[in-house]
Design a protein around this motif. Structure first.
Motif, PDB file in Angstrom:
ATOM      1  N   VAL A  79       0.058 -12.142   3.833  1.00 49.37           N
ATOM      2  CA  VAL A  79      -1.382 -11.891   3.953  1.00 49.37           C
ATOM      3  C   VAL A  79      -1.615 -10.551   4.649  1.00 49.37           C
ATOM      4  N   SER A  80      -0.897 -10.291   5.720  1.00 44.80           N
ATOM      5  CA  SER A  80      -1.039  -9.032   6.438  1.00 44.80           C
ATOM      6  C   SER A  80      -0.697  -7.832   5.553  1.00 44.80           C
ATOM      7  N   CYS A  81       0.417  -7.932   4.824  1.00 38.08           N
ATOM      8  CA  CYS A  81       0.824  -6.837   3.936  1.00 38.08           C
ATOM      9  C   CYS A  81      -0.180  -6.625   2.816  1.00 38.08           C
ATOM     10  N   ARG A  82      -0.653  -7.717   2.239  1.00 40.56           N
ATOM     11  CA  ARG A  82      -1.607  -7.608   1.131  1.00 40.56           C
ATOM     12  C   ARG A  82      -2.955  -7.065   1.594  1.00 40.56           C
ATOM     13  N   LEU A  83      -3.233  -7.200   2.898  1.00 41.30           N
ATOM     14  CA  LEU A  83      -4.460  -6.628   3.458  1.00 41.30           C
ATOM     15  C   LEU A  83      -4.272  -5.152   3.820  1.00 41.30           C
ATOM     16  N   GLY A  84      -3.069  -4.616   3.565  1.00 42.24           N
ATOM     17  CA  GLY A  84      -2.833  -3.198   3.785  1.00 42.24           C
ATOM     18  C   GLY A  84      -2.190  -2.836   5.106  1.00 42.24           C
ATOM     19  N   HIS A  85      -1.703  -3.827   5.830  1.00 44.01           N
ATOM     20  CA  HIS A  85      -1.047  -3.557   7.116  1.00 44.01           C
ATOM     21  C   HIS A  85       0.445  -3.335   6.903  1.00 44.01           C
ATOM     22  N   SER A  86       0.941  -2.214   7.366  1.00 42.45           N
ATOM     23  CA  SER A  86       2.369  -1.913   7.212  1.00 42.45           C
ATOM     24  C   SER A  86       3.179  -2.664   8.272  1.00 42.45           C
TER      25      SER A  86
END
Length: 154
Positions: A79-86
């Motif tokens: 979820v974090s990655c898909r929200l654009g968080h590296s």
């Protein structure tokens, strides 16, 4: 260990490409242990593509995150990655949110389903695998073996 990458071309020199959409483990070069899965990646648009094969040599100096199975931590990471968080990992390995699972993840992110509903829907999906390389240093762990043309036989 042998890894596979499905593509529209032979990829002798893997690279990390920034795409329009964030992927499960953020931007990276994605491979799998499962040749049939890589073939699906290669043929998904027009029925033909290339199955690229690499020798992966683990490097103890790389920062590696492994998710052995779908867990709460795995879901939160995706979820974090898909929200654009590296993230700070060189390599991330674990189950893949395939098209159906992706829809469940997106519904969870959008607040359309609960965490419990996500797990109820996800538990019947077939096992998948992905390993993604996120730094130039990580890509040095891959050695190109060969690329072969493949076709969707369905």
């Amino acid at each position: 260990m042998i890894l596979y990458h499905g593509s529209k071309k032979i990829v002798e020199s893997p690279e990390i490409r920034i795409a329009k959409y964030n992927k499960d483990f953020y931007f990276g070069f994605y491979c799998t242990l499962l040749p049939e899965q890589a073939i699906r990646w290669a043929t998904r648009f027009d029925g033909t593509g290339y199955l690229n094969e690499y020798l992966y040599t683990p490097n103890e100096h790389l920062n590696v995150k492994i998710f052995p199975e779908m867990t709460e931590e795995w879901l939160d990471f995706i979820v974090s990655c898909r929200l654009g968080h590296s993230h700070t990992y060189d390599i991330v390995e674990g189950p893949m949110a395939d098209d159906t699972i992706f829809n469940y993840v997106q519904n969870f992110v959008d607040g359309k389903i609960s965490r419990a509903a996500f797990w109820e829907l996800a538990k019947f999906k077939r096992p998948t695998h992905q390993i993604s390389f996120h730094t130039a240093r990580a890509l040095t762990a891959l050695s190109f073996v060969k690329g072969v043309e493949v076709r969707d036989e369905e």
